[in-house]
Write an enzyme that holds these catalytic residues in place. Sequence first.
Site, PDB file in Angstrom:
ATOM      1  N   TYR A 250       7.415  -1.819  -6.977  1.00 54.71           N
ATOM      2  CA  TYR A 250       6.876  -0.533  -7.408  1.00 54.71           C
ATOM      3  C   TYR A 250       7.157   0.520  -6.346  1.00 54.71           C
ATOM      4  O   TYR A 250       7.408   0.194  -5.181  1.00 54.71           O
ATOM      5  CB  TYR A 250       5.371  -0.618  -7.703  1.00 54.71           C
ATOM      6  CG  TYR A 250       4.512  -1.204  -6.611  1.00 54.71           C
ATOM      7  CD1 TYR A 250       4.068  -0.433  -5.533  1.00 54.71           C
ATOM      8  CD2 TYR A 250       4.107  -2.539  -6.656  1.00 54.71           C
ATOM      9  CE1 TYR A 250       3.248  -0.968  -4.547  1.00 54.71           C
ATOM     10  CE2 TYR A 250       3.299  -3.084  -5.682  1.00 54.71           C
ATOM     11  CZ  TYR A 250       2.874  -2.301  -4.628  1.00 54.71           C
ATOM     12  OH  TYR A 250       2.075  -2.849  -3.652  1.00 54.71           O
TER      13      TYR A 250
ATOM     14  N   ARG B  74       0.544   1.085   2.451  1.00 56.60           N
ATOM     15  CA  ARG B  74      -0.698   0.705   3.118  1.00 56.60           C
ATOM     16  C   ARG B  74      -0.991   1.595   4.325  1.00 56.60           C
ATOM     17  O   ARG B  74      -2.137   1.979   4.574  1.00 56.60           O
ATOM     18  CB  ARG B  74      -0.627  -0.765   3.539  1.00 56.60           C
ATOM     19  CG  ARG B  74      -1.887  -1.293   4.206  1.00 56.60           C
ATOM     20  CD  ARG B  74      -1.792  -2.780   4.473  1.00 56.60           C
ATOM     21  NE  ARG B  74      -1.802  -3.541   3.241  1.00 56.60           N
ATOM     22  CZ  ARG B  74      -2.906  -3.940   2.617  1.00 56.60           C
ATOM     23  NH1 ARG B  74      -4.086  -3.637   3.112  1.00 56.60           N
ATOM     24  NH2 ARG B  74      -2.830  -4.641   1.511  1.00 56.60           N
TER      25      ARG B  74
ATOM     26  N   GLU C 105     -12.378  -2.026  16.953  1.00 53.74           N
ATOM     27  CA  GLU C 105     -11.101  -2.520  16.474  1.00 53.74           C
ATOM     28  C   GLU C 105     -10.409  -3.300  17.594  1.00 53.74           C
ATOM     29  O   GLU C 105     -10.308  -2.830  18.735  1.00 53.74           O
ATOM     30  CB  GLU C 105     -10.215  -1.368  16.011  1.00 53.74           C
ATOM     31  CG  GLU C 105      -8.748  -1.694  15.832  1.00 53.74           C
ATOM     32  CD  GLU C 105      -8.484  -2.860  14.873  1.00 53.74           C
ATOM     33  OE1 GLU C 105      -7.544  -3.630  15.138  1.00 53.74           O
ATOM     34  OE2 GLU C 105      -9.235  -3.009  13.881  1.00 53.74           O
TER      35      GLU C 105
ATOM     36  N   ASP D 141     -12.084  -8.384   2.939  1.00 52.65           N
ATOM     37  CA  ASP D 141     -11.582  -9.746   3.116  1.00 52.65           C
ATOM     38  C   ASP D 141     -12.509 -10.624   3.932  1.00 52.65           C
ATOM     39  O   ASP D 141     -12.466 -11.852   3.815  1.00 52.65           O
ATOM     40  CB  ASP D 141     -10.205  -9.709   3.797  1.00 52.65           C
ATOM     41  CG  ASP D 141      -9.103  -9.333   2.829  1.00 52.65           C
ATOM     42  OD1 ASP D 141      -9.364  -9.252   1.622  1.00 52.65           O
ATOM     43  OD2 ASP D 141      -7.963  -9.116   3.287  1.00 52.65           O
TER      44      ASP D 141
END
Length: 405
Positions: free
Chosen positions: A215, A106, A32, A302
Amino acid sequence: MRKQLLVAGGGIGGLAAALGASHAGWQVRLYERATAFSEVGAGVQLGPHGVRCLQDWGLEQPLQAVVSLPDRLQVRSALTGRELAALPLGRTAAERYGAAYATIHRADLHDLLLTALTRCTGARLQLGQAVEDFTDADGAVTLRTNQGEAWQGDALIGADGLWSRTRARLLGAAPPHVTGHLAYRALVPQSALPDTLRTGHVSVWLGPRLHAVQYPVRRGELQNLVLIVQGPAPQDLENWDHAANAAGLEQALQGCCRALQDLVHSVSAAGGPGWRLWPLCDRPPVRSADEMARGLVGLLGDAAHPMPPYLAQGAGMALEDAHALQRALGMHALDVPQRLRRYALSRWQRNARVQARSIRNGRIFHATGPLRRGRDLALRLLGERLLDMPWLYRGDAAPAGGQTP
């Protein structure tokens, strides 16, 4: 000896890929770029197909502790505020598709995957190291990081996002396409909002050259707001998270109904970090399995199939990818390139369909003139039949446990 998978990227897709590979019996080393795991403040919609992936990894109980379960999806006119159509969610979705329709912060989804990966597997997580290059030769893949280190494994999965270095190296891909749409996002405590602006369901507001989505997330404590308008993108696209100018957003909403404008104004009134701005980019739909895996290298999420958010499927498709990858990596009778080929063959057409539908939805959501009037009429007449998507929500119900073919 257990085979070793190298994973580029520690976002939702990378963590899910690492978790799935660990369940398939592989050792995992994940790289990462950031020096600490974190996720920006934004919401994610998870259809039943995405929720089932998490359930298959044994995450149903921790998921229930952090999600919201909206009771309905409604589509409203951004100009008049009138409801155009609605789809029941809640118990109806769970009974129809075998899992709930959930909305989640998220960061909560990221933390759920990270916790499962660190507590339940022997995965090694390398922070502050981005995959810069790799070679695929002699039955092994060797990657090099921005810290000058080199590591060898049996396969590499590029889950390093929209600007994937792995994709660029594997496919020689051009930069992503700039869509000309800007996404303004905010998270607001529901307790800071007037009762009339709080929500327990998903609302989509459709207007000329714009749309909005709201939402609940985090057990309903927060409300996620997204407004997407058409306009020029900032010049530095790769540094894609920019502080937003709320005045520009309010100007774009001139002519919209009072209810939607009040919702936007409530973000500033509630305090907190306010709006963040994402210029939206995408790529054409995947054209073949070769665009998702070649040799010992595969792409996921992605990095493989970025898509605009008009079907709310970025996270869902990444979870499905990881679920399918787990199944393929567990096919022990096949060599590794064949396993990755199986993964790509099982995923590319579905991802391409979702990409194409997302792009089409963007045109429909932002329609003007006769197309907008026709859209609104169709929603009023057909309602639930247009909003429900069995082809999407049924997903791939096969278990991901590694099985020899």
